[in-house]
Design a protein around this motif. Structure first.
Motif, mmCIF file in Angstrom:
data_model
loop_
_atom_site.group_PDB
_atom_site.id
_atom_site.type_symbol
_atom_site.label_atom_id
_atom_site.label_comp_id
_atom_site.label_asym_id
_atom_site.label_seq_id
_atom_site.Cartn_x
_atom_site.Cartn_y
_atom_site.Cartn_z
ATOM 1 N N THR A 21 -9.332 -0.159 -6.236
ATOM 2 C CA THR A 21 -8.564 -0.232 -7.476
ATOM 3 C C THR A 21 -7.167 -0.797 -7.215
ATOM 4 O O THR A 21 -6.707 -0.884 -6.077
ATOM 5 C CB THR A 21 -8.426 1.153 -8.132
ATOM 6 N N THR A 22 -6.508 -1.184 -8.294
ATOM 7 C CA THR A 22 -5.125 -1.647 -8.242
ATOM 8 C C THR A 22 -4.295 -0.789 -9.186
ATOM 9 O O THR A 22 -4.713 -0.521 -10.311
ATOM 10 C CB THR A 22 -5.016 -3.126 -8.659
ATOM 11 N N VAL A 30 -1.661 7.567 -1.904
ATOM 12 C CA VAL A 30 -2.347 7.828 -3.168
ATOM 13 C C VAL A 30 -2.124 9.275 -3.561
ATOM 14 O O VAL A 30 -2.330 10.182 -2.758
ATOM 15 C CB VAL A 30 -3.856 7.558 -3.026
ATOM 16 N N ALA A 46 0.849 -1.181 0.000
ATOM 17 C CA ALA A 46 0.000 0.000 0.000
ATOM 18 C C ALA A 46 0.886 1.232 0.000
ATOM 19 O O ALA A 46 1.772 1.369 0.835
ATOM 20 C CB ALA A 46 -0.906 0.005 1.234
ATOM 21 N N VAL A 100 -10.914 9.623 -8.722
ATOM 22 C CA VAL A 100 -11.659 8.378 -8.565
ATOM 23 C C VAL A 100 -12.870 8.522 -7.658
ATOM 24 O O VAL A 100 -13.532 7.542 -7.351
ATOM 25 C CB VAL A 100 -10.748 7.252 -8.010
ATOM 26 N N LEU A 101 -13.207 9.728 -7.239
ATOM 27 C CA LEU A 101 -14.369 9.903 -6.383
ATOM 28 C C LEU A 101 -15.637 9.393 -7.045
ATOM 29 O O LEU A 101 -16.556 8.937 -6.380
ATOM 30 C CB LEU A 101 -14.531 11.383 -6.018
ATOM 31 N N SER A 158 -6.793 10.716 -6.071
ATOM 32 C CA SER A 158 -7.890 10.632 -5.111
ATOM 33 C C SER A 158 -9.095 11.410 -5.597
ATOM 34 O O SER A 158 -10.231 10.955 -5.497
ATOM 35 C CB SER A 158 -7.417 11.184 -3.755
ATOM 36 N N SER A 216 -2.791 12.500 -12.680
ATOM 37 C CA SER A 216 -3.903 11.704 -13.194
ATOM 38 C C SER A 216 -4.452 12.280 -14.490
ATOM 39 O O SER A 216 -4.847 13.448 -14.540
ATOM 40 C CB SER A 216 -5.019 11.648 -12.145
ATOM 41 N N GLU A 232 -1.955 -1.095 -3.954
ATOM 42 C CA GLU A 232 -3.373 -0.896 -3.709
ATOM 43 C C GLU A 232 -3.734 0.545 -4.019
ATOM 44 O O GLU A 232 -3.050 1.475 -3.618
ATOM 45 C CB GLU A 232 -3.713 -1.219 -2.254
ATOM 46 N N GLY A 233 -4.832 0.726 -4.736
ATOM 47 C CA GLY A 233 -5.318 2.063 -5.040
ATOM 48 C C GLY A 233 -6.588 2.360 -4.271
ATOM 49 O O GLY A 233 -7.093 1.511 -3.523
ATOM 50 N N PRO A 234 -7.150 3.543 -4.434
ATOM 51 C CA PRO A 234 -8.377 3.919 -3.730
ATOM 52 C C PRO A 234 -9.600 3.193 -4.286
ATOM 53 O O PRO A 234 -9.621 2.788 -5.439
ATOM 54 C CB PRO A 234 -8.478 5.423 -3.975
ATOM 55 N N ARG A 235 -10.591 3.030 -3.443
ATOM 56 C CA ARG A 235 -11.890 2.458 -3.839
ATOM 57 C C ARG A 235 -11.754 1.093 -4.517
ATOM 58 O O ARG A 235 -12.399 0.802 -5.522
ATOM 59 C CB ARG A 235 -12.657 3.426 -4.737
#
Length: 216
Positions: A141-142, A6, A3, A14-15, A11, A181, A136-139
């Motif tokens: 995701t990878t 991010v 981890a 990807v909301l 961040s 991003s 590991e990404g947010p929500r």
């Protein structure tokens, strides 16, 4: 999988993924560790990125924009959740769009994405793509970290953000350089177009950009 912090832009971008992704498939009993590893190697996030980058490498060795476009059109559709990406980038405008406008957005966004890859990846000079690892990404995701090696130049770092939907992984964002991003950049750009011209104006703007790249 480690981890890592991010990037702030990721961040923000990807909301909207929570509503853009369809509900997950029903849970099934976990397979044995060896089977999980085999499944990951064949269909997991790294495999999706590796397969797409293999196609990019072949495109770089192919002469002619339209030949590269034809080569990349299906792989882009297979590797990317284009509908998730454009829905997230459009934000509130997506909820206000009609079904026909939404389909038009997905179609033209796919055309533009393919055209951008065909235009950018056109000159092979010994480059190689390497998958460096995953985070590991947010929500849920990878993040798959990769680099492009170049002769006598520093490698270019590119990370792909992937989400799983209906049992399949797909790209929902790309991070370049220090974690900038692409989706966040597009969201900001599209918001100004939507404010001035509405959904139809955004569709036409993306269509023009695609035509400029394809020469059509």
């Amino acid at each position: 999988m480690r981890a890592r912090p991010v990037p702030p832009l990721l961040s923000a971008a990807v909301l909207g993924l929570g509503v853009a992704l369809a509900a997950p498939a029903a849970l099934t009993p976990a397979p044995a560790a060896a089977q999980e590893q085999q499944q990951e190697a064949a269909t997991g996030p790294s495999a999706v990125v590796r397969e797409f980058q293999d196609t990019l490498l072949q495109a770089m060795k192919t002469d002619g924009f339209h030949a590269r476009y034809d080569m990349l059109e299906q792989p882009v559709e297979d590797a990317f959740w284009l509908d998730v990406m454009i829905r997230t980038a459009v934000g509130r405008g997506w909820r206000e769009a009609s079904d026909a406008q939404r389909q038009a957005l997905v179609d033209v966004f796919g055309d533009m994405t393919t055209a951008q890859y065909a235009a950018r990846f056109h000159d092979y000079n010994g480059q190689e793509f390497r998958v460096l690892g995953t985070d590991e990404g947010p929500r849920g995701t990878t993040i798959v970290r990769t680099e492009i090696t170049r002769k006598a130049k520093e490698p270019v770092q590119i990370s792909y953000v992937l989400a799983e939907r209906q049992g399949r992984w797909g790209v929902v964002d790309i991070l370049a350089g220090k974690g900038v991003s692409e989706l966040a950049t597009k969201r900001s750009e599209y918001a100004s177009i939507l404010a001035r011209q509405g959904v139809d104006g955004l569709i036409e703007t993306l269509r023009i950009k695609s035509r400029e790249l394809t020469g059509g």
